[in-house]
Scaffold this motif. Structure first.
Motif, PDB file in Angstrom:
ATOM      1  N   ASP A   6      16.879 -12.242  18.284  1.00 49.08           N
ATOM      2  CA  ASP A   6      16.586 -13.642  17.957  1.00 49.08           C
ATOM      3  C   ASP A   6      15.980 -14.371  19.152  1.00 49.08           C
ATOM      4  N   LYS A   7      14.908 -13.805  19.651  1.00 48.43           N
ATOM      5  CA  LYS A   7      14.234 -14.314  20.846  1.00 48.43           C
ATOM      6  C   LYS A   7      13.821 -15.780  20.684  1.00 48.43           C
ATOM      7  N   VAL A   8      13.936 -16.529  21.759  1.00 46.60           N
ATOM      8  CA  VAL A   8      13.426 -17.901  21.849  1.00 46.60           C
ATOM      9  C   VAL A   8      12.237 -17.884  22.805  1.00 46.60           C
ATOM     10  N   PHE A   9      11.095 -18.381  22.356  1.00 46.28           N
ATOM     11  CA  PHE A   9       9.882 -18.360  23.171  1.00 46.28           C
ATOM     12  C   PHE A   9       9.897 -19.486  24.193  1.00 46.28           C
ATOM     13  N   GLY A  10       9.231 -19.217  25.318  1.00 48.10           N
ATOM     14  CA  GLY A  10       9.159 -20.226  26.364  1.00 48.10           C
ATOM     15  C   GLY A  10       8.154 -21.320  26.076  1.00 48.10           C
ATOM     16  N   ASN A  11       7.076 -20.984  25.360  1.00 48.09           N
ATOM     17  CA  ASN A  11       6.045 -21.962  25.043  1.00 48.09           C
ATOM     18  C   ASN A  11       5.143 -21.421  23.939  1.00 48.09           C
ATOM     19  N   ILE A  12       4.202 -22.236  23.484  1.00 47.64           N
ATOM     20  CA  ILE A  12       3.333 -21.881  22.380  1.00 47.64           C
ATOM     21  C   ILE A  12       2.373 -20.745  22.734  1.00 47.64           C
ATOM     22  N   THR A  13       1.942 -20.660  23.974  1.00 49.11           N
ATOM     23  CA  THR A  13       1.043 -19.573  24.364  1.00 49.11           C
ATOM     24  C   THR A  13       1.724 -18.222  24.211  1.00 49.11           C
ATOM     25  N   GLU A  14       2.964 -18.147  24.654  1.00 46.78           N
ATOM     26  CA  GLU A  14       3.720 -16.901  24.549  1.00 46.78           C
ATOM     27  C   GLU A  14       3.862 -16.469  23.089  1.00 46.78           C
ATOM     28  N   ALA A  15       4.112 -17.414  22.216  1.00 48.85           N
ATOM     29  CA  ALA A  15       4.326 -17.109  20.801  1.00 48.85           C
ATOM     30  C   ALA A  15       3.031 -16.900  20.039  1.00 48.85           C
ATOM     31  N   TRP A  16       1.936 -17.465  20.504  1.00 41.55           N
ATOM     32  CA  TRP A  16       0.751 -17.646  19.670  1.00 41.55           C
ATOM     33  C   TRP A  16      -0.483 -16.920  20.167  1.00 41.55           C
ATOM     34  N   ILE A  17      -0.601 -16.742  21.486  1.00 41.67           N
ATOM     35  CA  ILE A  17      -1.831 -16.185  22.057  1.00 41.67           C
ATOM     36  C   ILE A  17      -1.604 -14.794  22.643  1.00 41.67           C
ATOM     37  N   TYR A  18      -0.411 -14.565  23.204  1.00 44.20           N
ATOM     38  CA  TYR A  18      -0.113 -13.222  23.715  1.00 44.20           C
ATOM     39  C   TYR A  18      -0.297 -12.213  22.577  1.00 44.20           C
ATOM     40  N   GLY A  19      -1.087 -11.183  22.828  1.00 44.64           N
ATOM     41  CA  GLY A  19      -1.213 -10.090  21.875  1.00 44.64           C
ATOM     42  C   GLY A  19      -2.098 -10.350  20.676  1.00 44.64           C
ATOM     43  N   ASP A  20      -2.677 -11.552  20.555  1.00 50.51           N
ATOM     44  CA  ASP A  20      -3.464 -11.885  19.361  1.00 50.51           C
ATOM     45  C   ASP A  20      -4.939 -11.617  19.626  1.00 50.51           C
ATOM     46  N   HIS A  21      -5.381 -10.404  19.307  1.00 53.33           N
ATOM     47  CA  HIS A  21      -6.766 -10.050  19.638  1.00 53.33           C
ATOM     48  C   HIS A  21      -7.776 -10.738  18.734  1.00 53.33           C
ATOM     49  N   TYR A  22      -7.335 -11.335  17.599  1.00 55.47           N
ATOM     50  CA  TYR A  22      -8.244 -12.182  16.824  1.00 55.47           C
ATOM     51  C   TYR A  22      -8.715 -13.362  17.693  1.00 55.47           C
ATOM     52  N   LYS A  23      -7.746 -14.026  18.334  1.00 55.92           N
ATOM     53  CA  LYS A  23      -8.080 -15.163  19.202  1.00 55.92           C
ATOM     54  C   LYS A  23      -8.863 -14.700  20.419  1.00 55.92           C
ATOM     55  N   TRP A  24      -8.477 -13.552  20.970  1.00 55.74           N
ATOM     56  CA  TRP A  24      -9.150 -13.061  22.178  1.00 55.74           C
ATOM     57  C   TRP A  24     -10.630 -12.828  21.924  1.00 55.74           C
ATOM     58  N   ARG A  25     -10.969 -12.253  20.775  1.00 54.17           N
ATOM     59  CA  ARG A  25     -12.377 -11.993  20.480  1.00 54.17           C
ATOM     60  C   ARG A  25     -13.176 -13.288  20.411  1.00 54.17           C
ATOM     61  N   ALA A  26     -12.581 -14.305  19.788  1.00 49.99           N
ATOM     62  CA  ALA A  26     -13.267 -15.596  19.692  1.00 49.99           C
ATOM     63  C   ALA A  26     -13.460 -16.213  21.068  1.00 49.99           C
ATOM     64  N   MET A  27     -12.451 -16.119  21.917  1.00 46.84           N
ATOM     65  CA  MET A  27     -12.545 -16.689  23.260  1.00 46.84           C
ATOM     66  C   MET A  27     -13.629 -15.983  24.073  1.00 46.84           C
ATOM     67  N   ARG A  28     -13.666 -14.664  23.972  1.00 43.43           N
ATOM     68  CA  ARG A  28     -14.700 -13.913  24.706  1.00 43.43           C
ATOM     69  C   ARG A  28     -16.095 -14.283  24.211  1.00 43.43           C
ATOM     70  N   THR A  29     -16.210 -14.466  22.886  1.00 42.55           N
ATOM     71  CA  THR A  29     -17.510 -14.801  22.308  1.00 42.55           C
ATOM     72  C   THR A  29     -18.037 -16.117  22.854  1.00 42.55           C
ATOM     73  N   LEU A  30     -17.135 -17.072  23.106  1.00 43.62           N
ATOM     74  CA  LEU A  30     -17.551 -18.375  23.630  1.00 43.62           C
ATOM     75  C   LEU A  30     -17.740 -18.358  25.141  1.00 43.62           C
ATOM     76  N   GLY A  31     -17.492 -17.205  25.762  1.00 49.56           N
ATOM     77  CA  GLY A  31     -17.726 -17.092  27.201  1.00 49.56           C
ATOM     78  C   GLY A  31     -16.531 -17.424  28.058  1.00 49.56           C
ATOM     79  N   ILE A  32     -15.333 -17.362  27.494  1.00 48.01           N
ATOM     80  CA  ILE A  32     -14.119 -17.621  28.268  1.00 48.01           C
ATOM     81  C   ILE A  32     -13.802 -16.395  29.112  1.00 48.01           C
ATOM     82  N   ASP A  33     -13.540 -16.619  30.390  1.00 45.63           N
ATOM     83  CA  ASP A  33     -13.256 -15.527  31.308  1.00 45.63           C
ATOM     84  C   ASP A  33     -11.947 -14.833  30.923  1.00 45.63           C
ATOM     85  N   GLU A  34     -11.886 -13.507  31.143  1.00 43.50           N
ATOM     86  CA  GLU A  34     -10.708 -12.716  30.774  1.00 43.50           C
ATOM     87  C   GLU A  34      -9.448 -13.200  31.480  1.00 43.50           C
ATOM     88  N   LYS A  35      -9.619 -13.875  32.604  1.00 37.82           N
ATOM     89  CA  LYS A  35      -8.464 -14.450  33.303  1.00 37.82           C
ATOM     90  C   LYS A  35      -7.647 -15.331  32.383  1.00 37.82           C
TER      91      LYS A  35
END
Length: 477
Positions: free
Chosen positions: A55-84
């Motif tokens: 029953d994990k409690v997340f520290g913030n929305i990024t941890e719950a929402w962006i970590y591991g979500d390669h759908y979002k990662w592809r969109a970010m890369r497409t717009l030129g967001i650095d991998e950092k």
């Protein structure tokens, strides 16, 4: 799921409102009076079982929402967001701000709908996410997530999830599934047996994997028969722990003539460190998949085949980040003939288990939708299923095309509905998304006189597709 009654935000109509994706009164009635009431059986996902059981409690929305979500990662890369700011060492707040910058540019991508649907359903946030609202939403949502009321199990409860079925390798201990069962929680967690690492014999790590399978099973693996014995022992272990499904992620199903002696020779060749030719690998794949499929039938399991992905296309980034990080696409593999021969070989022996075939190439929708009718033999309702829109096709257009192909070639009324196929605890509004698309499709045809104005009957069909068909089909323990 609660209905959203908020119609405006800052004097403007909210994107997410009660009529979202519903274009007429029939669609609205079907969704609100029938579909929205149904619990969720998410029969295929990739959620971490440890997070559910503990029953994990997340520290913030990024941890719950962006970590591991390669759908979002592809969109970010497409717009030129650095991998950092994607998989790198930027702070979670910085990563969220970059994602918020990208969101307005995802118009007409399903990410735009999913993002705002998830913010609304979990956190009552109806503002559009962008650079101007990023910090306010990050603070508000993270403040909620960092409380026990928004733990993993409570996030599932908020979406009326009855059961989740995760996906595990045969070598998994299933300790978290055991822990969850012993906890007596209302939400149930099952698993699917995914032995692809034992099947894909030319994988670079194949011999290391066989060594691990040998250790976990307690069977000395000297021959191909030993591989089968080890897998069978692990299948029984999974079965004893409540597993009733298998799953495979393959380019296509192989079908080549083979003898047991040939297959053992091929196994010995690979164990010696040599790679097999494509034809040799196909023989091995055919043999071991037929063995597994017959075993699934004997256990009374459902078998799932996810077909058509072209994986790890960017070899440079695959070396840096590994698989499942956003470098996959749709493949155009020949499917019909070998799929037919594979299913027929099982059916001849009366060893064809309940089967779900997921298709990733929309050009093959009608192939798959017509194929299932060849092996629905009248013994089980909807025995062979054309699975829901998957991966690149789990958006409005892909869902609609899958529903249309299934309707035209088979019986939509027997369909077992949607799944998340996700690694995110915030992805369960995709069931709502699917149900709204389904209800709008049917509502539109009622309005045009193509279906009768029998809301009660069509509403029953909607509820079956949303919940009851899956509950009957899987017979989860």
């Amino acid at each position: 799921m609660k209905n959203n009654t908020i119609q405006t935000v800052n004097g403007r109509k909210a994107l997410i409102h009660s009529g979202f994706l519903l274009e007429n009164r029939y669609a609205e009635e079907l969704y609100h009076d029938y579909a929205s009431k149904m619990p969720i059986i998410d029969y295929h996902c990739h959620l971490p079982p440890a997070d559910i059981a503990n029953d994990k409690v997340f520290g913030n929305i990024t941890e719950a929402w962006i970590y591991g979500d390669h759908y979002k990662w592809r969109a970010m890369r497409t717009l030129g967001i650095d991998e950092k700011y994607i998989t790198g060492d930027a702070t979670d707040a910085e990563k969220f701000r970059k994602w918020a910058k990208v969101v307005p540019y995802t118009l007409r991508n399903p990410l735009y709908h999913w993002t705002h649907l998830e913010l609304a359903r979990y956190f009552d946030q109806y503002n559009l996410l962008n650079e101007d609202t990023a910090d306010e939403i990050f603070d508000a949502v993270s403040g909620l997530l960092n409380t026990p009321q928004y733990s993993c199990q409570n996030l599932l409860s908020k979406m009326n999830v009855e059961l989740v079925c995760t996906t595990e390798d045969p070598t998994d201990t299933l300790e978290y599934h055991q822990q969850m069962k012993q906890s007596g929680q209302a939400i149930k967690m099952s698993t699917a047996f995914r032995p692809d690492k034992a099947v894909l014999i030319n994988n670079e790590t194949y011999n290391d994997y066989i060594d691990k399978l040998e250790e976990v099973s307690g069977i000395s693996i000297i021959s191909y028969k030993d591989v089968c014995d080890a897998l069978k022992k692990r299948m029984q272990y999974f079965h004893d722990n409540g597993c009733r499904l298998s799953d495979h992620g393959l380019n296509h199903l192989s079908f080549e003539a083979f003898t047991d002696e040939e297959v053992d020779t091929l196994f010995q060749k690979r164990r010696s460190g040599k790679l097999l030719s494509e034809a040799e690998a196909s023989k091995f794949h055919t043999a071991i998949l037929l063995f597994l499929a017959e075993s699934y039938h004997d256990l009374g399991w459902v078998q799932q085949f996810h077909l058509g992905a072209l994986r790890n296309n960017n070899s440079r980034m695959n070396r840096v980040l590994g698989p499942d990080t956003g470098w996959d696409s749709i493949g155009d593999f020949p499917q019909a003939y070998t799929l037919s021969r594979f299913l027929d070989a099982l059916d001849i022996k009366d060893k064809l288990a309940k089967t779900i075939i997921y298709n990733l190439n929309p050009a093959d929708n009608e192939v798959m939708a017509s194929m299932i009718g060849n092996f629905n033999d009248g013994k089980i309702k909807g025995k062979i299923q054309f699975g829901s829109g998957w991966w690149f096709l789990d958006q409005k257009d892909g869902i609609t095309k899958q529903l249309n192909a299934l309707s035209n070639m088979g019986l939509l009324s027997c369909f077992i509905g949607m799944l998340t196929d996700s690694r995110s605890f915030l992805s369960f509004p995709r069931h709502e998304y699917f149900r709204r698309v389904l209800c709008n499709l049917l509502g539109d045809e009622i309005s045009r006189g193509e279906l009768p104005e029998d809301i009660e009957w069509i509403g029953k069909i909607v509820q079956d597709i949303s919940y009851y068909n899956a509950k009957e089909y899987f017979e989860f323990q």
